[in-house]
Write an enzyme that holds these catalytic residues in place. Sequence first.
Site, PDB file in Angstrom:
ATOM      1  CD1 TRP A 106      -1.823  -2.345   1.906  1.00  0.00           C
ATOM      2  CD2 TRP A 106      -2.818  -1.544   0.075  1.00  0.00           C
ATOM      3  NE1 TRP A 106      -2.718  -3.286   1.472  1.00  0.00           N
ATOM      4  CE2 TRP A 106      -3.349  -2.822   0.353  1.00  0.00           C
ATOM      5  CE3 TRP A 106      -3.278  -0.842  -1.042  1.00  0.00           C
ATOM      6  CZ2 TRP A 106      -4.326  -3.413  -0.442  1.00  0.00           C
ATOM      7  CZ3 TRP A 106      -4.261  -1.429  -1.833  1.00  0.00           C
ATOM      8  CH2 TRP A 106      -4.767  -2.697  -1.535  1.00  0.00           C
ATOM      9  CG  ASP A 176      -3.121   4.167   4.392  1.00  0.00           C
ATOM     10  OD1 ASP A 176      -4.127   3.982   5.097  1.00  0.00           O
ATOM     11  OD2 ASP A 176      -2.911   3.549   3.329  1.00  0.00           O
ATOM     12  CE  LYS A 200      -7.738  -2.672   5.353  1.00  0.00           C
ATOM     13  NZ  LYS A 200      -7.886  -3.995   4.731  1.00  0.00           N
TER      14      LYS A 200
END
Length: 365
Positions: A106, A176, A200
């Site tokens: 990511w 992030d 999540k």
Amino acid sequence: MTVTTKRAFNFNAGPSALPLEVLQKAQAELVDFKGTGMSVMELSHRSAEFEGVHNEAIANLRELYDIPENYEVLFLQGGASLQFSMIPMNFLKEGQKASYIQTGAWSEKAFAEAKLFRTPVEAASSKSNNYKNIPALSEIQIDEEAAYLHLTSNNTIFGTQWKTFPTTGDLPLIADMSSDILSKKIDVSNFAMIYAGAQKNLGPSGVTVVIIRKEFLEKANSNIPTMLKYATHSKNNSLYNTPPTFGIYMLGEVLKWVKAEGGLEAIEQRNEEKAKYIYDVIDNSNGFYYGHATEDSRSLMNITFRVADEELEKKFLAEAKTAGFVGLNGHRSVGGCRASTYNAVPLETCKALADFMVKFQQDNQ
């Protein structure tokens, strides 16, 4: 008559487990939300009823994270992946660079998107070690022309997590936190911006949370499309266009659940206990199971591991599926096994996996 629904042992990496209490409340309110005769999904996003849901969710997030007044809380769309583009579009000006720390897939994607707009510079990377660890703070080299430093706080694919964040002084730090937001206490004031997809730890997919310092926001570029400006959403309380109303409602209910569970201190303690059940089995297996991440970088959210024998690993995953365990396959890019133990995954579910792993080893040695 009481109907008991069998719940899976859900270790999905995202979308992931939601608290049963939240699902049950949403079920009860699905057709008629607080006497309106309508579902939350049917309410106008301009209505007083939805405005109450929206603002309460913001207030509860502020309370749980102790977010200072000089920060905005935004609910956006497009997932964390859109933030990879929005950040350089908003905060990189002509001639500026940005520093990125590479710790997995990511962070690589964020770096690649920044390349489309300006010049990102690698500040540190653990790629040479197959992303088994978080780089040491002493390894971080920030470019002198950097407009900000970007990192990914937890890495779902490789199972690593930052334990201590770098101190950047006047340089804006952007994180992030999609896969570990609200899993432990942090000092929000150390960051210029935090962003996270909800799917999540915060709720269902479709909502992206952005926590951003007002001073940083004011420095953003103005010559970009309206919907891609943070200022557009800040000025309109994230209601410039129709937001994902049901997702925000669910996010709000998850925040209430976190508060009812004892807040972030209780959640963090439980997350440590949950992860310990599984890591202890790995560590005590004499190599039958082995983890991907180095011990000092292990994630409390995504436990990545292998079974020493490839055929046994296939058997392990097949038998685990039959036993009711869901989502234990590692990411398609790396294989192996992964147990994602997000906030809503019960302690009993993690203990059940640990017991299954012990028995599987006993039966297959």
